[in-house]
Design a protein around this motif. Structure first.
Motif, PDB file in Angstrom:
ATOM      1  N   LYS A 104       0.790  -1.234   0.000  1.00 20.29           N
ATOM      2  CA  LYS A 104       0.000   0.000   0.000  1.00 20.29           C
ATOM      3  C   LYS A 104       0.822   1.284   0.000  1.00 20.29           C
ATOM      4  O   LYS A 104       0.291   2.356  -0.267  1.00 20.29           O
ATOM      5  CB  LYS A 104      -0.916   0.033   1.230  1.00 20.29           C
ATOM      6  N   ARG A 106       2.847   4.613  -0.422  1.00 17.93           N
ATOM      7  CA  ARG A 106       2.876   5.602  -1.490  1.00 17.93           C
ATOM      8  C   ARG A 106       4.208   6.360  -1.467  1.00 17.93           C
ATOM      9  O   ARG A 106       4.961   6.254  -0.521  1.00 17.93           O
ATOM     10  CB  ARG A 106       1.709   6.584  -1.334  1.00 17.93           C
ATOM     11  N   ARG A 107       4.442   7.142  -2.504  1.00 15.34           N
ATOM     12  CA  ARG A 107       5.715   7.847  -2.654  1.00 15.34           C
ATOM     13  C   ARG A 107       6.020   8.754  -1.463  1.00 15.34           C
ATOM     14  O   ARG A 107       7.139   8.774  -0.951  1.00 15.34           O
ATOM     15  CB  ARG A 107       5.693   8.658  -3.951  1.00 15.34           C
ATOM     16  N   GLU A 108       5.007   9.515  -1.002  1.00 15.34           N
ATOM     17  CA  GLU A 108       5.243  10.434   0.119  1.00 15.34           C
ATOM     18  C   GLU A 108       5.531   9.682   1.418  1.00 15.34           C
ATOM     19  O   GLU A 108       6.281  10.145   2.282  1.00 15.34           O
ATOM     20  CB  GLU A 108       4.059  11.388   0.312  1.00 15.34           C
ATOM     21  N   GLU A 109       4.941   8.481   1.556  1.00 14.34           N
ATOM     22  CA  GLU A 109       5.198   7.665   2.750  1.00 14.34           C
ATOM     23  C   GLU A 109       6.598   7.047   2.706  1.00 14.34           C
ATOM     24  O   GLU A 109       7.237   6.879   3.741  1.00 14.34           O
ATOM     25  CB  GLU A 109       4.120   6.587   2.873  1.00 14.34           C
TER      26      GLU A 109
END
Length: 230
Positions: A104, A106-109
């Motif tokens: 799950k 994402r790039r920012e995470e």
């Protein structure tokens, strides 16, 4: 309407007391086996005993206190078996969380995860146990939050609070900070590569290593105390 507002106010007060007492238990200000006197706590806080009683009851429900029929409530003591059980559950939980997060994330995470591991690296090489411990908690909290499962987050937080002070002790072992850093970097790399199986496996290995360090320390302290008595 007045009665309803009064009940809400009372519930907020008991929750506030619960939070204060739980924080003291987690940080070790209230030590294992310490008596939780309704009367003394109420007097210190300048409140009635009823919300204190409710707070202590909730501590008991969540495993932070134990109710004794004749002696009132005491702060729960964690045995070797309690710690083993807690970390067995944490191992499975952390592994499952990492597995889900790998699918799950994402790039920012990923950027947030990288920022945390950079801070962990700085603290590890400074030998700053408390700073590293805080980033350690943020690392695992982020992975669990990425899963988006509220029940999982709740169980994770409850287990963390029970073993918090033991985790800090584990990090105090000579060389443990850097080995722990290496374990976290491997977990982060597996998650970034979306290798869910490896992320699960590495997370469980990490929890086993944490438990092993804690039990080793507890045994050393036990023998030291026995030698002092003799």
């Amino acid at each position: 309407m007045k009665n309803i507002l009064k009940i809400e106010g009372y519930e907020l007060l008991s929750q506030k007391i619960y939070g204060i007492l739980k924080a003291k238990i987690v940080k070790g200000s209230l030590k294992q086996g310490s008596k939780l006197s309704e009367c003394k706590i109420a007097k210190l806080m300048g409140i009635s005993r009823t919300p204190v009683r409710e707070a202590i009851r909730e501590l008991s429900v969540n495993g932070f206190a134990k109710m004794n029929t004749n002696h009132g409530a005491v702060v729960t003591s964690l045995s070797h078996n309690d710690l083993i059980e807690a970390y067995q559950i944490r191992g499975v939980l952390e592994g499952f969380s990492a597995r889900l997060a790998s699918k799950k994330i994402r790039r920012e995470e990923i950027r947030e995860l990288e920022s945390i591991t950079k801070q962990m690296t700085i603290y590890a090489y400074k030998n700053d146990v408390l700073g590293f411990s805080e980033m350690d908690a943020e690392f695992h909290d982020l992975i669990v939050s990425i899963c988006g499962n509220k029940r999982l987050v709740q169980i994770h937080n409850n287990l963390n609070e029970h073993v918090h002070k033991f985790r800090i002790k584990s990090l105090s072992v000579t060389g443990r900070l850097k080995s722990s850093l290496n374990e976290h970097l491997k977990i982060a790399e597996a998650i970034k590569k979306k290798d869910s199986e490896q992320a699960d496996k590495l997370s469980q290995i990490h929890m086993n290593d944490v438990l092993s360090n804690i039990l080793t320390l507890m045994n050393k302290e036990k023998y030291k105390n026995e030698d002092t008595k003799n």
